[in-house]
Design an enzyme around this catalytic site. Structure first.
Site, PDB file in Angstrom:
ATOM      1  N   ASP A 199       0.857  -1.188   0.000  1.00 54.61           N
ATOM      2  CA  ASP A 199       0.000   0.000   0.000  1.00 54.61           C
ATOM      3  C   ASP A 199       0.891   1.235   0.000  1.00 54.61           C
ATOM      4  O   ASP A 199       1.646   1.459   0.951  1.00 54.61           O
ATOM      5  CB  ASP A 199      -0.902  -0.027   1.236  1.00 54.61           C
ATOM      6  N   ASP A 237      -2.729   2.456  -6.101  1.00 49.36           N
ATOM      7  CA  ASP A 237      -1.705   2.502  -5.057  1.00 49.36           C
ATOM      8  C   ASP A 237      -1.632   1.244  -4.194  1.00 49.36           C
ATOM      9  O   ASP A 237      -0.988   1.262  -3.143  1.00 49.36           O
ATOM     10  CB  ASP A 237      -1.906   3.733  -4.172  1.00 49.36           C
ATOM     11  N   GLU A 238      -2.255   0.157  -4.636  1.00 49.05           N
ATOM     12  CA  GLU A 238      -2.232  -1.088  -3.861  1.00 49.05           C
ATOM     13  C   GLU A 238      -2.062  -2.296  -4.772  1.00 49.05           C
ATOM     14  O   GLU A 238      -2.591  -2.314  -5.885  1.00 49.05           O
ATOM     15  CB  GLU A 238      -3.541  -1.283  -3.088  1.00 49.05           C
TER      16      GLU A 238
END
Length: 192
Positions: free
Chosen positions: A8, A103-104
């Protein structure tokens, strides 16, 4: 047990902006939506001032001016480019990756990897992403995606984890879930 991890990126839009504007390194920074001027991302410094996601900038104008908060408009082309670089870096170390959002990403550790092996590899990934791309990441590692997501929240919130939290035992799972609000559990949320 086979371990899964969640990578993350921390404060992703703000972190992307700071990569290309080092003068912002220790300043409070917010990124706004392009259509309505609402805050969509905040740096840790901005969060410490009480700025929250969704607030219109005009409502916090005095706070922005008093604390010299940098207000930036979203640059989604930049964010997409840096996301691709983060994911490529992760994949170069551990190719079993499932990109979940900008973003993960979930990663699957090799069969037979111990909790210590997974943690060491997670820390290597975090260090390499930060060095090669400039984006800080937190990593949660557990036996399921949901628990990995919980672990990533602990990794992000508590400095003692040094950005990598592993939930490997029944005791760790019980303790982590006992302290975690049910409404924040991925896959459960506020609806259930």
């Amino acid at each position: 047990m086979r371990y899964v991890g969640l990578i993350d990126c921390n404060n992703f839009f703000v972190s992307c902006e700071k990569v290309f504007a080092p003068a912002l390194a220790d300043r409070p920074v917010v990124v706004t939506s392009n259509n309505d001027g609402c805050v969509v991302a905040m740096s840790g410094e901005a969060k410490a001032l009480g700025i929250t996601r969704g607030v219109p900038v005009f409502q916090i104008r005095e706070l922005v001016e008093r604390h010299k908060v940098a207000v930036l408009h979203g640059n989604h082309r930049l964010y997409g480019n840096l996301s691709a670089r983060v994911m490529a870096t992760v994949e170069s170390i551990l190719p079993d990756i499932e990109v979940y959002s900008i973003d993960e990403a979930f990663i699957n550790f090799p069969a037979g990897a111990t909790a210590n092996d997974a943690e060491a590899l997670g820390r290597r990934i975090a260090t390499t992403v930060r060095r090669n791309v400039g984006i800080p990441v937190s990593i949660g590692i557990a036996s399921t995606k949901t628990l990995a997501k919980v672990a990533s929240k602990y990794a992000k919130r508590y400095p003692g984890y040094r950005k990598c939290c592993v939930i490997a035992t029944e005791e760790q799972r019980t303790a982590a879930l006992r302290l975690f609000p049910v409404a924040d559990v991925w896959g459960i949320g506020r609806r259930i």
